[in-house]
Design a protein around this motif. Sequence first.
Motif, PDB file in Angstrom:
ATOM      1  N   GLY A 138       0.954  -1.168  -0.194  1.00 55.41           N
ATOM      2  CA  GLY A 138      -0.217  -0.101   0.059  1.00 55.41           C
ATOM      3  C   GLY A 138       0.908   1.247   0.027  1.00 55.41           C
ATOM      4  N   PRO A 139       0.230   2.469   0.543  1.00 52.00           N
ATOM      5  CA  PRO A 139       1.016   3.606   0.127  1.00 52.00           C
ATOM      6  C   PRO A 139       1.940   3.875   1.152  1.00 52.00           C
ATOM      7  CG  PRO A 139      -1.569   4.173   0.310  1.00 52.00           C
ATOM      8  CD  PRO A 139      -1.279   2.536   0.637  1.00 52.00           C
ATOM      9  N   ILE A 140       2.352   3.172   2.383  1.00 52.48           N
ATOM     10  CA  ILE A 140       3.270   3.162   3.035  1.00 52.48           C
ATOM     11  C   ILE A 140       4.500   2.578   2.682  1.00 52.48           C
ATOM     12  CG2 ILE A 140       4.194   3.076   5.569  1.00 52.48           C
ATOM     13  CD1 ILE A 140       1.894   5.180   5.147  1.00 52.48           C
ATOM     14  N   GLU A 141       4.424   1.434   2.150  1.00 54.51           N
ATOM     15  CA  GLU A 141       5.286   0.668   1.308  1.00 54.51           C
ATOM     16  C   GLU A 141       5.837   1.219   0.304  1.00 54.51           C
ATOM     17  OE1 GLU A 141       2.715  -2.659   3.301  1.00 54.51           O
ATOM     18  OE2 GLU A 141       2.408  -0.696   2.386  1.00 54.51           O
ATOM     19  N   LEU A 142       5.015   2.204  -0.585  1.00 58.74           N
ATOM     20  CA  LEU A 142       5.590   3.016  -1.682  1.00 58.74           C
ATOM     21  C   LEU A 142       6.334   4.009  -1.039  1.00 58.74           C
ATOM     22  CD1 LEU A 142       2.345   3.045  -3.779  1.00 58.74           C
ATOM     23  CD2 LEU A 142       4.484   2.237  -4.654  1.00 58.74           C
TER      24      LEU A 142
END
Length: 327
Positions: A233-237
């Motif tokens: 998700g966004p945090i991993e990106l």
Amino acid sequence: MTLSSLFDALLLDLDGTVWAGDAALPGAVEAIISSGLRALYITNNASRGPAEVADKLRVMGLNAGPDDVVTSAQAAGVLAGRHLSPGDPVLVVGAPSFRMLVDEAGYRVVDTAADAPKVVLHGHSPETGWAQLSEAALAIAGGAIYVASNLDTTLPTERGLLVGNGSMVAAVTSATGVVPESAGKPEPAMFLQAAQLAGAKRPLAVGDRLNTDIAGAVAAGMPSLHVLTGVSGPIELLEAPPAHRPTYIGESMSALAQDPETLKPSAQGGFSARIDGDDIILSRGNEGATSIQALRTVLEVAWHMDKPPALVRPNSEVAEAATLQWW
């Protein structure tokens, strides 16, 4: 111009990208068909053979045959073949289709370490239990080479993330101290094989997991689309190292019909982002601006930093509402 118009084939992940469990993800089938592109399906899940995967895709409405599917089990068989001669014993931990593939390759499939297998091939199967893992551990301790189809720790389904092959492999590694050779993504071989099968000069890889789908595409030198319908998700990106960064970011497969420039990390939706120490400040934002527009705005800045931002600090009501959806 649409994203799909830039390419001549799609190299598609399955779990978390096209389907979750036994259900197609919303809009995925329509997006693939509407693209008009040849689709090759590249999966790290070794629990189904190519024919079975193709059958499932056809039930969902996609025109797919076994030749359109590249599995990590196939790649693992090729990798294991470097250590084997015809007729050699191979202990297979995995699905019946995996065992069949090894048998068809001319090797002797065995079930016990007592048969002195030269290679242990380990792929995902829901039926794998303590007994099979223990035989693998004994064989490896006896000198067998350990090869895994893939190291995905989780498997996306409609119920959530289930235990993946990598988690089962971790149990064998814990018992033996041996880390297997891995045949599947993020190694580039499956991507290159699929592009060759499609006769593609400009393939686009599509996936939901940064450390396998996107890292494999980067390793193969191919542009990639990351979809937010599965694992990463966004945090991993925001925290992704260069080797795990996609070219494009979309909410789903519907991104194939969108403007490619808007899918790249860039300031959009009226948002602006700037570095403040170890943080990024996200400001402004048009009324109705979306969470993914905020994400792409921040990524343009974050991916130029020496390390991931400690915090993303929203500095407007629109920015705050957008970033709350990242969690």
